[in-house]
Design a protein around this motif. Structure first.
Motif, short mmCIF file in Angstrom:
data_model
loop_
_atom_site.label_atom_id
_atom_site.label_comp_id
_atom_site.label_asym_id
_atom_site.label_seq_id
_atom_site.Cartn_x
_atom_site.Cartn_y
_atom_site.Cartn_z
N LEU A 414 22.16 42.18 24.02
CA LEU A 414 23.03 43.36 23.93
C LEU A 414 24.41 42.99 23.38
O LEU A 414 25.09 43.83 22.77
N GLY A 415 24.79 41.72 23.59
CA GLY A 415 26.10 41.29 23.12
C GLY A 415 26.22 41.30 21.60
O GLY A 415 27.34 41.26 21.07
N VAL A 416 25.11 41.33 20.87
CA VAL A 416 25.20 41.34 19.41
C VAL A 416 25.78 42.66 18.90
O VAL A 416 26.20 42.74 17.73
N PHE A 417 25.82 43.68 19.78
CA PHE A 417 26.35 44.99 19.35
C PHE A 417 27.80 45.16 19.73
O PHE A 417 28.37 46.25 19.52
N ASP A 418 28.43 44.14 20.33
CA ASP A 418 29.83 44.27 20.73
C ASP A 418 30.75 44.45 19.55
O ASP A 418 31.75 45.17 19.63
N GLN A 419 30.44 43.79 18.45
CA GLN A 419 31.28 43.88 17.26
C GLN A 419 30.60 44.78 16.23
O GLN A 419 29.38 44.75 16.09
N PRO A 420 31.37 45.59 15.50
CA PRO A 420 30.76 46.44 14.48
C PRO A 420 30.20 45.60 13.32
O PRO A 420 30.57 44.44 13.13
N PHE A 421 29.33 46.20 12.56
CA PHE A 421 28.69 45.54 11.41
C PHE A 421 29.37 46.01 10.14
O PHE A 421 29.58 47.22 9.96
N MET A 422 29.72 45.08 9.24
CA MET A 422 30.33 45.42 7.96
C MET A 422 29.24 45.45 6.91
O MET A 422 28.62 44.43 6.59
N THR A 463 19.46 56.96 30.90
CA THR A 463 20.69 56.93 31.70
C THR A 463 21.84 57.61 30.99
O THR A 463 22.88 57.88 31.58
N GLY A 464 21.64 57.82 29.71
CA GLY A 464 22.65 58.51 28.95
C GLY A 464 23.69 57.60 28.34
O GLY A 464 24.50 58.04 27.53
N LYS A 465 23.64 56.34 28.68
CA LYS A 465 24.57 55.39 28.08
C LYS A 465 23.90 54.77 26.88
O LYS A 465 22.71 54.50 26.88
N ARG A 466 24.67 54.46 25.88
CA ARG A 466 24.07 54.21 24.58
C ARG A 466 24.02 52.76 24.16
O ARG A 466 23.21 52.41 23.31
N ARG A 467 24.80 51.86 24.71
CA ARG A 467 24.90 50.54 24.10
C ARG A 467 24.41 49.40 24.98
O ARG A 467 23.55 48.65 24.59
N LEU A 468 25.01 49.25 26.14
CA LEU A 468 24.74 48.06 26.93
C LEU A 468 23.87 48.43 28.13
O LEU A 468 24.36 48.63 29.24
N TYR A 469 22.56 48.51 27.87
CA TYR A 469 21.66 48.92 28.94
C TYR A 469 20.56 47.88 29.11
O TYR A 469 19.98 47.39 28.15
N LEU A 470 20.33 47.59 30.39
CA LEU A 470 19.28 46.64 30.74
C LEU A 470 18.56 47.17 31.96
O LEU A 470 19.19 47.45 32.97
N ALA A 471 17.28 47.36 31.87
CA ALA A 471 16.51 47.89 32.99
C ALA A 471 15.32 46.99 33.24
O ALA A 471 14.80 46.35 32.33
N ALA A 472 14.83 46.91 34.50
CA ALA A 472 13.65 46.15 34.86
C ALA A 472 12.64 47.09 35.49
O ALA A 472 13.01 47.99 36.24
#
Length: 480
Positions: A414-422, A463-472
């Protein structure tokens, strides 16, 4: 009739001629040595016969001091000259050791020639007659007549033996000259044959090298230890090395076998794939082991490229669904066998469709490539992530240890999405939803594990959250 230039001699014939010359030379030398020995022995016999003749004439000279009616009394001690003369005559007849007048020891062989033995027999008879007459009537004229006749007989024997000695000497000298001549002839003949054989081998070698250089395929001649003894131009060009660098090296030092194909790199860094075909060829020195090299680099690279295309996504270069299935089964079986925990992740990008609608599919494709590169950088060495759909990815993590370790890996992804992509001058923010499952708690096979991870991914999206989600799956609503 073949000409001298066209005359060819096999190695066996060459050695036969050489051995014949050696046999003749040894025979001549043996005869020369024997005749020289005969000459030396005859010289000893002549010397002793001449000394015996001198002694006999000396004894016969005593008769002049005695009148016909006056006889001296016999000596109390036998004359040593009589004993010495008896020993010499006996040695000349049967052979044996005897001393000369100067006390030099000699070992005489028996007199062998017929005429000399007749003269020796006559001398022995005369000496016996003298000894008998002198014993009966010391100093008698009859005894000394026998003694003078003995002197003449020994003188004749000495002449006969001297002639034999001279003949043996001439024959020995002739044999020595013959030995020297045959040695020179053998040297010239064998040297000429050897020179012809050497030139023949050189011509054969040049012809073979010329033929080898005309062959389009690479050909290497191997020595007894599988080292390269020679190579043609095609082999040098194929391996990218001059002939002097190939000689003395093994092909295994340059190439490594991989599924029947020998692969490696040329000195300039170009890849190399070669098929080896062993064989033998006949030469002047017997069969030679060769290996023919076929350059299959293009075919090998094409096969690798096709294999890569068949197992990888053409856009991102990540493994595709087909490769994922085989890899998933292998890792699951290994983890079950070794008692390890296998982690599975299903990843879906959030907000990817608006990027395609806003910026176009070219930007969307480039964005997928950048996402794949970041995923790959976040993985461990044994981890694998595959693209299974448009914006869907599946990760396989062998030996994750426990659920917390798997959650840590999910957070890294999920950390790969912390920074925007150019992408093409556009700064694009993107998110992702990840569902995680572990084996064997969340499933014992590939399908059940993927279903569990997929269900966890959809719970994360809900959950309605879009970026940093982790479920088991096993945790009710655990979200990172």
């Amino acid at each position: 009739m073949p000409s001298g230039r066209a005359f060819l001699l096999s190695s066996r014939g060459f050695w036969a001629i050489t051995l014949a010359f050696c046999a003749v030379e040894m025979a001549v030398v043996a005869f020369a040595y024997q005749r020289n020995t005969d000459q030396r022995q005859l010289a000893e016999q002549v010397a002793l016969v001449r000394e015996s003749t001198t002694v006999v004439w000396h004894l016969s000279a005593r008769s002049g001091a005695i009148s016909g009616t006056e006889f001296p009394a016999p000596p109390a001690i036998p004359d040593p000259q009589h004993a010495w003369l008896t020993n010499v005559l006996q040695a000349l007849r049967t052979g044996g050791a005897v001393h000369a007048l100067d006390s030099t020891a000699a070992h005489l062989p028996p007199v062998e020639s017929t005429d000399a033995r007749l003269a020796l027999t006559d001398a022995i008879v005369r000496w016996s007659s003298f000894s008998r007459l002198n014993a009966r009537e010391p100093g008698s004229d009859a005894a000394y007549d026998e003694l003078r006749t003995l002197g003449a007989t020994l003188s004749g024997l000495g002449v006969l033996l001297a002639e034999k000695r001279d003949i043996a000497g001439r024959e020995a000298m002739l044999l020595v000259v013959l030995a020297i001549g045959s040695c020179v002839a053998a040297f010239l003949t064998v040297g000429t044959l050897l020179l012809r054989q050497t030139r023949r081998f050189e011509r054969s070698g040049r012809l073979m090298r010329s033929m080898m250089n005309q062959i389009g395929a690479g050909v290497c001649i191997l020595g007894s230890t599988d080292k390269i003894a020679d190579a043609n131009r095609a082999a040098c060009r194929m391996l990218g090395r001059p002939r002097r660098d190939l000689r003395g090296r093994r092909l295994g030092d340059i190439l490594k076998e991989n599924d029947g194909v020998w692969t490696g790199e040329r000195p300039d860094g170009m890849p190399l794939a070669i098929e080896r075909i062993p064989g033998t060829i006949e030469s002047e020195n017997g069969p030679l082991r060769i290996v023919t090299l076929l350059d299959v680099t293009a075919r090998h690279l094409t096969a690798e490229c096709l294999q890569h295309l068949a197992n990888h996504d053409s856009l991102t270069g990540l493994p595709n669904r087909g490769f994922l299935e085989g890899h998933f089964k292998r890792e699951l079986a290994r983890c079950n066998q070794e008692g390890l925990i296998l982690g599975v992740a299903v990843i879906d990008l959030d907000g990817f469709k608006p990027v395609n609608d806003t910026y176009g599919h070219a930007v969307g494709d480039e964005l997928l490539v950048l996402v794949a590169q970041r995923f790959t950088a976040a993985l461990r060495i044994r981890d694998l992530i595959a693209r299974t759909g448009g914006d869907e990815f599946v990760g396989v993590f062998p030996d994750v240890g426990n659920r917390d370790s798997l959650a840590f890996l999910g957070e890294r992804l999920l950390g790969v999405f912390d920074q925007p992509f150019m992408v093409h001058g556009h700064s694009i923010s993107l998110g992702g939803s990840i569902g995680l499952a572990i084996a064997p708690e969340d499933g014992a096979d590939q399908d059940s594990l993927l279903r569990s991870a997929d269900a966890a991914m959809y719970r994360a999206k809900r959950t309605g959250k879009r970026r940093l989600y982790l479920a088991a799956v096993t945790d009710p609503g655990r979200v990172a």
